[in-house]
Scaffold this active site. Structure first.
Site, PDB file in Angstrom:
ATOM      1  N   LYS A   1       0.841  -1.215   0.000  1.00 51.48           N
ATOM      2  CA  LYS A   1       0.000   0.000   0.000  1.00 51.48           C
ATOM      3  C   LYS A   1       0.873   1.261   0.000  1.00 51.48           C
ATOM      4  CE  LYS A   1      -1.946  -1.133   3.930  1.00 51.48           C
ATOM      5  NZ  LYS A   1      -1.226  -2.396   4.249  1.00 51.48           N
TER       6      LYS A   1
ATOM      7  N   ARG B   1      -9.923   0.556   8.426  1.00 54.11           N
ATOM      8  CA  ARG B   1      -9.379  -0.754   8.788  1.00 54.11           C
ATOM      9  C   ARG B   1     -10.352  -1.565   9.628  1.00 54.11           C
ATOM     10  NH1 ARG B   1      -3.569   0.273   8.621  1.00 54.11           N
ATOM     11  NH2 ARG B   1      -2.390  -1.498   9.360  1.00 54.11           N
TER      12      ARG B   1
ATOM     13  N   ARG C   1      12.035  -5.057   5.184  1.00 58.55           N
ATOM     14  CA  ARG C   1      11.792  -3.655   4.806  1.00 58.55           C
ATOM     15  C   ARG C   1      12.691  -2.684   5.578  1.00 58.55           C
ATOM     16  NH1 ARG C   1       5.820  -1.514   5.374  1.00 58.55           N
ATOM     17  NH2 ARG C   1       6.030  -2.395   7.441  1.00 58.55           N
TER      18      ARG C   1
ATOM     19  N   ARG D   1      11.298  -0.287  11.131  1.00 58.99           N
ATOM     20  CA  ARG D   1      10.199  -0.010  12.056  1.00 58.99           C
ATOM     21  C   ARG D   1      10.216  -0.969  13.242  1.00 58.99           C
ATOM     22  NH1 ARG D   1       4.938   0.543   8.258  1.00 58.99           N
ATOM     23  NH2 ARG D   1       4.069  -0.660   9.971  1.00 58.99           N
TER      24      ARG D   1
ATOM     25  N   ARG E   1      -0.285  -8.617  13.342  1.00 56.41           N
ATOM     26  CA  ARG E   1      -0.914  -7.638  12.428  1.00 56.41           C
ATOM     27  C   ARG E   1      -1.732  -8.359  11.358  1.00 56.41           C
ATOM     28  NH1 ARG E   1       4.496  -4.630  11.156  1.00 56.41           N
ATOM     29  NH2 ARG E   1       3.431  -3.786   9.347  1.00 56.41           N
TER      30      ARG E   1
HETATM   31  P1  AP5 Z   1       4.930  -1.604   1.878  1.00 55.90           P
HETATM   32  O1  AP5 Z   1       4.518  -0.856   0.665  1.00 55.90           O
HETATM   33  O2  AP5 Z   1       5.715  -0.854   2.889  1.00 55.90           O
HETATM   34  O3  AP5 Z   1       3.668  -2.343   2.520  1.00 55.90           O
HETATM   35  P2  AP5 Z   1       2.362  -1.770   3.203  1.00 55.90           P
HETATM   36  O4  AP5 Z   1       1.183  -2.434   2.604  1.00 55.90           O
HETATM   37  O5  AP5 Z   1       2.373  -0.261   3.224  1.00 55.90           O
HETATM   38  O6  AP5 Z   1       2.580  -2.401   4.633  1.00 55.90           O
HETATM   39  P3  AP5 Z   1       2.583  -1.791   6.089  1.00 55.90           P
HETATM   40  O7  AP5 Z   1       3.353  -2.763   6.943  1.00 55.90           O
HETATM   41  O8  AP5 Z   1       3.068  -0.370   6.121  1.00 55.90           O
HETATM   42  O9  AP5 Z   1       1.100  -1.860   6.423  1.00 55.90           O
HETATM   43  P4  AP5 Z   1       0.467  -1.976   7.761  1.00 55.90           P
HETATM   44  O10 AP5 Z   1      -0.922  -1.892   7.343  1.00 55.90           O
HETATM   45  O11 AP5 Z   1       0.811  -3.129   8.620  1.00 55.90           O
HETATM   46  O12 AP5 Z   1       1.144  -0.764   8.580  1.00 55.90           O
HETATM   47  P5  AP5 Z   1       0.636   0.688   8.921  1.00 55.90           P
HETATM   48  O13 AP5 Z   1       1.811   1.573   8.945  1.00 55.90           O
HETATM   49  O14 AP5 Z   1      -0.549   1.074   8.136  1.00 55.90           O
HETATM   50  O15 AP5 Z   1       5.773  -2.890   1.401  1.00 55.90           O
HETATM   51  C1  AP5 Z   1       6.373  -3.745   2.358  1.00 55.90           C
HETATM   52  C2  AP5 Z   1       7.765  -4.178   1.855  1.00 55.90           C
HETATM   53  O16 AP5 Z   1       7.601  -5.035   0.726  1.00 55.90           O
HETATM   54  C3  AP5 Z   1       8.650  -3.014   1.392  1.00 55.90           C
HETATM   55  O17 AP5 Z   1       9.972  -3.285   1.775  1.00 55.90           O
HETATM   56  C4  AP5 Z   1       8.513  -3.031  -0.155  1.00 55.90           C
HETATM   57  O18 AP5 Z   1       9.722  -2.616  -0.770  1.00 55.90           O
HETATM   58  C5  AP5 Z   1       8.220  -4.496  -0.430  1.00 55.90           C
HETATM   59  N1  AP5 Z   1       7.249  -4.674  -1.527  1.00 55.90           N
HETATM   60  C6  AP5 Z   1       6.108  -3.939  -1.755  1.00 55.90           C
HETATM   61  N2  AP5 Z   1       5.456  -4.423  -2.829  1.00 55.90           N
HETATM   62  C7  AP5 Z   1       6.176  -5.501  -3.287  1.00 55.90           C
HETATM   63  C8  AP5 Z   1       5.993  -6.408  -4.368  1.00 55.90           C
HETATM   64  N3  AP5 Z   1       4.966  -6.325  -5.218  1.00 55.90           N
HETATM   65  N4  AP5 Z   1       6.945  -7.394  -4.525  1.00 55.90           N
HETATM   66  C9  AP5 Z   1       8.018  -7.495  -3.669  1.00 55.90           C
HETATM   67  N5  AP5 Z   1       8.229  -6.636  -2.634  1.00 55.90           N
HETATM   68  C10 AP5 Z   1       7.319  -5.656  -2.441  1.00 55.90           C
HETATM   69  O19 AP5 Z   1       0.112   0.459  10.425  1.00 55.90           O
HETATM   70  C11 AP5 Z   1       1.002   0.194  11.496  1.00 55.90           C
HETATM   71  C12 AP5 Z   1       0.214   0.093  12.792  1.00 55.90           C
HETATM   72  O20 AP5 Z   1      -0.439   1.361  13.066  1.00 55.90           O
HETATM   73  C13 AP5 Z   1      -0.928  -0.927  12.785  1.00 55.90           C
HETATM   74  O21 AP5 Z   1      -0.485  -2.231  13.113  1.00 55.90           O
HETATM   75  C14 AP5 Z   1      -1.878  -0.338  13.860  1.00 55.90           C
HETATM   76  O22 AP5 Z   1      -1.412  -0.587  15.164  1.00 55.90           O
HETATM   77  C15 AP5 Z   1      -1.750   1.171  13.605  1.00 55.90           C
HETATM   78  N6  AP5 Z   1      -2.745   1.667  12.634  1.00 55.90           N
HETATM   79  C16 AP5 Z   1      -2.494   2.241  11.411  1.00 55.90           C
HETATM   80  N7  AP5 Z   1      -3.647   2.586  10.806  1.00 55.90           N
HETATM   81  C17 AP5 Z   1      -4.650   2.220  11.647  1.00 55.90           C
HETATM   82  C18 AP5 Z   1      -6.069   2.293  11.555  1.00 55.90           C
HETATM   83  N8  AP5 Z   1      -6.691   2.804  10.481  1.00 55.90           N
HETATM   84  N9  AP5 Z   1      -6.802   1.814  12.605  1.00 55.90           N
HETATM   85  C19 AP5 Z   1      -6.201   1.304  13.709  1.00 55.90           C
HETATM   86  N10 AP5 Z   1      -4.856   1.190  13.851  1.00 55.90           N
HETATM   87  C20 AP5 Z   1      -4.081   1.652  12.816  1.00 55.90           C
END
Ligand code: AP5
Length: 214
Positions: free
Chosen positions: A13, A88, A127, A161, A172
Site C-alpha cells: 500500500k 481498517r 523492509r 520499524r 498484524r
Molecule cells: P509496503 O509498501 O511498505 O507495505 P504496506 O502495505 O504499506 O505495509 P505496512 O506494513 O506499512 O502496512 P500496515 O498496514 O501493517 O502498517 P501501517 O503503517 O498502516 O511494502 C512492504 C515491503 O515489501 C517493502 O519493503 C517493499 O519494498 C516491499 N514490496 C512492496 N510491494 C512488493 C511487491 N509487489 N513485490 C516485492 N516486494 C514488495 O500500520 C502500522 C500500525 O499502526 C498498525 O499495526 C496499527 O497498530 C496502527 N494503525 C495504522 N492505521 C490504523 C487504523 N486505520 N486503525 C487502527 N490502527 C491503525
C-alpha cells in the site's frame, strides 16, 4: 481523484501510494505514518498508540477517525488523496462514509491489493527506509541502486520499524483478517471494489493500478 488502497500488512500500500502520489499529484494519507509521527513527537496520542502498535493490534477507532477527519480538512486534500491503511474496521468504514458526505467529498476508487500471508512476513521483515526522506526499500526486492545510499535524497542512514519483526507481523496479519477483511466485503457489496494482484513485481502492480485509475 480520491482513492482507498486496501490490503494486508506488507501488501505494498505504502510503496504504491507513493508512486500514485507522484504520478497523479495526489496526497498520501497513511494513518500508520501519522501515528508514527505522533509517537516520535511524544504527544498524548502518540503515547496511547505506541504500545498498541508494537503489539500489532489496532489503535482505537475514535482516535483514528478524529485524526483522519482533521487531515481531510487540510487544503492539500482538495487536489485528491490516497487513503493508505484507513479504513481498517467496520466502524472506520462507516465513519468515512459520514465524513465524506459532511465534507462534500467522494471516492473514485476502492482497490484491494491481493496477497498471500507468508510472503508478507518476508516482505515486512526485509523492509527498511531512508532515515532522511522516508523512501522505502527492501533487502531483496527493492535495494537502493548504490548500496547504502538513498536513490531519492542521497541519504546514508536507514531505519527499520519497531513493529517489523516476525511476531508482530503475525499479530498484524491476524488483526487484518479479523477486523479489516470484513470491510472488503462491505465495499464489494456496494459494487465499488476493484482488485490488483499484489504478488506481482512492484512495477507490474503499479501498471495494474494505473490501468484501473486511468
Ligand atoms: P509496503 O509498501 O511498505 O507495505 P504496506 O502495505 O504499506 O505495509 P505496512 O506494513 O506499512 O502496512 P500496515 O498496514 O501493517 O502498517 P501501517 O503503517 O498502516 O511494502 C512492504 C515491503 O515489501 C517493502 O519493503 C517493499 O519494498 C516491499 N514490496 C512492496 N510491494 C512488493 C511487491 N509487489 N513485490 C516485492 N516486494 C514488495 O500500520 C502500522 C500500525 O499502526 C498498525 O499495526 C496499527 O497498530 C496502527 N494503525 C495504522 N492505521 C490504523 C487504523 N486505520 N486503525 C487502527 N490502527 C491503525
Amino acid at each position: 481523484m480520491n482513492l482507498i488502497l486496501l490490503g494486508a500488512p506488507g501488501a505494498g500500500k505504502g510503496t504504491q501510494a507513493k508512486r500514485l502520489e507522484d504520478a497523479y499529484s495526489l496526497v498520501q494519507l497513511s494513518t500508520g505514518d501519522m501515528l508514527r509521527a505522533e509517537v516520535a513527537s511524544g504527544s498524548e496520542v502518540g503515547k496511547k498508540a505506541a504500545e498498541i502498535m508494537e503489539s500489532g493490534a489496532l489503535v482505537p477507532d475514535e482516535l483514528i477517525i478524529a485524526m483522519i477527519s482533521s487531515r481531510l480538512d487540510k487544503a492539500d486534500c482538495r487536489k485528491g488523496f490516497i487513503l493508505d491503511g484507513f479504513p481498517r474496521t467496520a466502524p472506520q468504514a462507516e465513519a468515512l462514509d459520514r465524513l465524506l458526505e459532511e465534507k462534500n467529498l467522494k471516492l473514485d476508487h476502492v482497490i484491494e491489493i491481493k496477497t498471500d500471508d507468508e510472503a508478507m512476513v518476508e516482505r515486512i521483515t526485509g523492509r527498511f527506509s531512508c532515515a532522511k526522506c522516508g523512501a522505502g526499500y527492501h533487502d531483496e526486492y527493492q535495494r537502493p541502486k548504490v548500496d547504502g545510499v538513498c536513490d531519492k535524497c542521497g541519504g546514508t542512514e536507514f531505519k527499520r520499524r519497531a513493529d517489523d519483526n516476525e511476531e508482530t507481523v503475525r499479530a498484524r496479519l491476524t488483526a487484518y483478517h479479523n477486523q479489516t477483511a470484513p470491510i472488503i466485503d462491505y465495499y464489494r457489496a456496494s459494487g465499488v471494489l476493484e482488485a490488483v494482484d499484489g504478488m506481482a513485481p512492484i512495477d507490474d502492480v503499479t501498471s495494474q493500478l494505473k490501468g484501473l485509475v486511468g
